[in-house]
Design a protein around this motif. Structure first.
Motif, PDB file in Angstrom:
ATOM      1  N   VAL A  67      -7.420   7.526   1.748  1.00 10.76           N
ATOM      2  CA  VAL A  67      -6.914   7.261   0.397  1.00 10.76           C
ATOM      3  C   VAL A  67      -5.702   6.349   0.466  1.00 10.76           C
ATOM      4  CG1 VAL A  67      -5.774   8.322  -1.591  1.00 10.76           C
ATOM      5  CG2 VAL A  67      -7.819   9.367  -0.630  1.00 10.76           C
ATOM      6  N   HIS A  68      -5.731   5.323  -0.364  1.00 10.72           N
ATOM      7  CA  HIS A  68      -4.600   4.419  -0.445  1.00 10.72           C
ATOM      8  C   HIS A  68      -4.554   3.783  -1.831  1.00 10.72           C
ATOM      9  CE1 HIS A  68      -8.016   2.071   1.090  1.00 10.72           C
ATOM     10  NE2 HIS A  68      -7.459   0.993   0.575  1.00 10.72           N
ATOM     11  N   PHE A  69      -3.334   3.508  -2.258  1.00 10.02           N
ATOM     12  CA  PHE A  69      -3.083   2.883  -3.554  1.00 10.02           C
ATOM     13  C   PHE A  69      -2.476   1.517  -3.301  1.00 10.02           C
ATOM     14  CE2 PHE A  69      -3.342   7.317  -4.353  1.00 10.02           C
ATOM     15  CZ  PHE A  69      -3.673   7.500  -5.683  1.00 10.02           C
ATOM     16  N   HIS A  70      -3.027   0.518  -3.951  1.00 14.70           N
ATOM     17  CA  HIS A  70      -2.485  -0.830  -3.877  1.00 14.70           C
ATOM     18  C   HIS A  70      -1.536  -1.053  -5.045  1.00 14.70           C
ATOM     19  CE1 HIS A  70      -5.534  -2.573  -1.040  1.00 14.70           C
ATOM     20  NE2 HIS A  70      -6.262  -1.590  -1.537  1.00 14.70           N
ATOM     21  N   GLN A 100      -6.788   2.008  -6.881  1.00 18.84           N
ATOM     22  CA  GLN A 100      -7.205   3.007  -5.898  1.00 18.84           C
ATOM     23  C   GLN A 100      -8.724   3.119  -5.982  1.00 18.84           C
ATOM     24  OE1 GLN A 100      -8.328   6.638  -5.960  1.00 18.84           O
ATOM     25  NE2 GLN A 100      -8.297   6.350  -3.756  1.00 18.84           N
ATOM     26  N   ASN A 101      -9.418   2.843  -4.876  1.00 22.84           N
ATOM     27  CA  ASN A 101     -10.884   2.852  -4.824  1.00 22.84           C
ATOM     28  C   ASN A 101     -11.377   4.060  -4.043  1.00 22.84           C
ATOM     29  OD1 ASN A 101     -10.861   0.252  -6.056  1.00 22.84           O
ATOM     30  ND2 ASN A 101     -10.546  -0.684  -4.063  1.00 22.84           N
ATOM     31  N   ASN A 102     -12.555   4.571  -4.413  1.00 28.53           N
ATOM     32  CA  ASN A 102     -13.145   5.734  -3.745  1.00 28.53           C
ATOM     33  C   ASN A 102     -14.589   5.451  -3.390  1.00 28.53           C
ATOM     34  OD1 ASN A 102     -11.100   8.146  -4.075  1.00 28.53           O
ATOM     35  ND2 ASN A 102     -11.020   6.942  -5.943  1.00 28.53           N
ATOM     36  N   ILE A 131       0.290   5.300   0.760  1.00 23.97           N
ATOM     37  CA  ILE A 131      -0.733   6.212   1.264  1.00 23.97           C
ATOM     38  C   ILE A 131      -0.166   7.614   1.481  1.00 23.97           C
ATOM     39  CG2 ILE A 131      -1.992   4.323   2.379  1.00 23.97           C
ATOM     40  CD1 ILE A 131      -0.968   5.333   5.083  1.00 23.97           C
ATOM     41  N   GLN A 141     -13.957   0.402  -1.470  1.00 24.56           N
ATOM     42  CA  GLN A 141     -12.997   0.987  -0.534  1.00 24.56           C
ATOM     43  C   GLN A 141     -13.358   0.521   0.870  1.00 24.56           C
ATOM     44  OE1 GLN A 141     -12.948   5.287  -0.339  1.00 24.56           O
ATOM     45  NE2 GLN A 141     -11.032   5.322   0.797  1.00 24.56           N
ATOM     46  N   LEU A 164      -9.933  10.467  -3.201  1.00 22.05           N
ATOM     47  CA  LEU A 164      -8.839  11.112  -3.924  1.00 22.05           C
ATOM     48  C   LEU A 164      -9.031  12.618  -4.027  1.00 22.05           C
ATOM     49  CD1 LEU A 164      -6.217  10.532  -5.504  1.00 22.05           C
ATOM     50  CD2 LEU A 164      -7.630  10.272  -7.547  1.00 22.05           C
ATOM     51  N   LEU A 195       0.849  -1.186   0.000  1.00 19.39           N
ATOM     52  CA  LEU A 195       0.000   0.000   0.000  1.00 19.39           C
ATOM     53  C   LEU A 195       0.885   1.236   0.000  1.00 19.39           C
ATOM     54  CD1 LEU A 195      -2.518  -1.144   2.730  1.00 19.39           C
ATOM     55  CD2 LEU A 195      -2.933  -1.065   0.277  1.00 19.39           C
TER      56      LEU A 195
END
Length: 133
Positions: free
Chosen positions: A94-97, A81-83, A42, A89, A50, A40
């Motif tokens: 906010v987090h990016f896999h 990245q989900n919102n 972040i 989410q 986002l 992840l």
């Protein structure tokens, strides 16, 4: 935010397997990985979606994700990245896999429910969105 698990990780209240840290960004291994190397990235600025994050807190995200790809040796991978809950989410920060996809069984599995092509609708959407970008 006091109840946010990622904010607690940022503060050091919850341990993590930290891969990278700067004043604006933290990257760590996912403890419920979809594949080996799932990590992840972040922003340290708390925001649920986002659009809640100032641009300067997002500047390192993709370069760090790229470094994780290289470091893990992933040849095929997803950056996700989900919102919002409806968009899957689970944590309201906010987090990016970065999810390596080593084979058909490991990594992210998705479907792509493609809509039929309607050029008139696409043109109308273009006319609506383009002036706002």
């Amino acid at each position: 935010m006091a109840s946010c698990i990622f904010c607690k990780i940022i503060k050091g209240d919850i341990p993590c397997f930290k891969l990278f840290e700067s004043d604006k960004t933290l990257a760590f291994l996912d403890i419920n990985p979809l594949s080996r190397g799932h990590a992840l990235v972040i922003p340290k600025f708390h925001g649920e979606k986002l659009t809640d994050i100032p641009d300067e807190h997002l500047a390192e995200i993709l370069p760090i994700a790229k470094r994780l790809v290289v470091a893990t040796g992933a040849e095929e991978y997803n950056i996700l990245q989900n919102n919002g809950r409806g968009a899957h989410q689970e944590v309201g920060h906010v987090h990016f896999h970065m999810i390596p996809k080593p084979n058909a069984k490991e990594g992210l599995g998705i479907s792509w429910p493609q809509q039929p092509t309607d050029m008139d609708k696409i043109k109308a959407l273009f006319d609506e969105v383009k002036p706002k970008v």
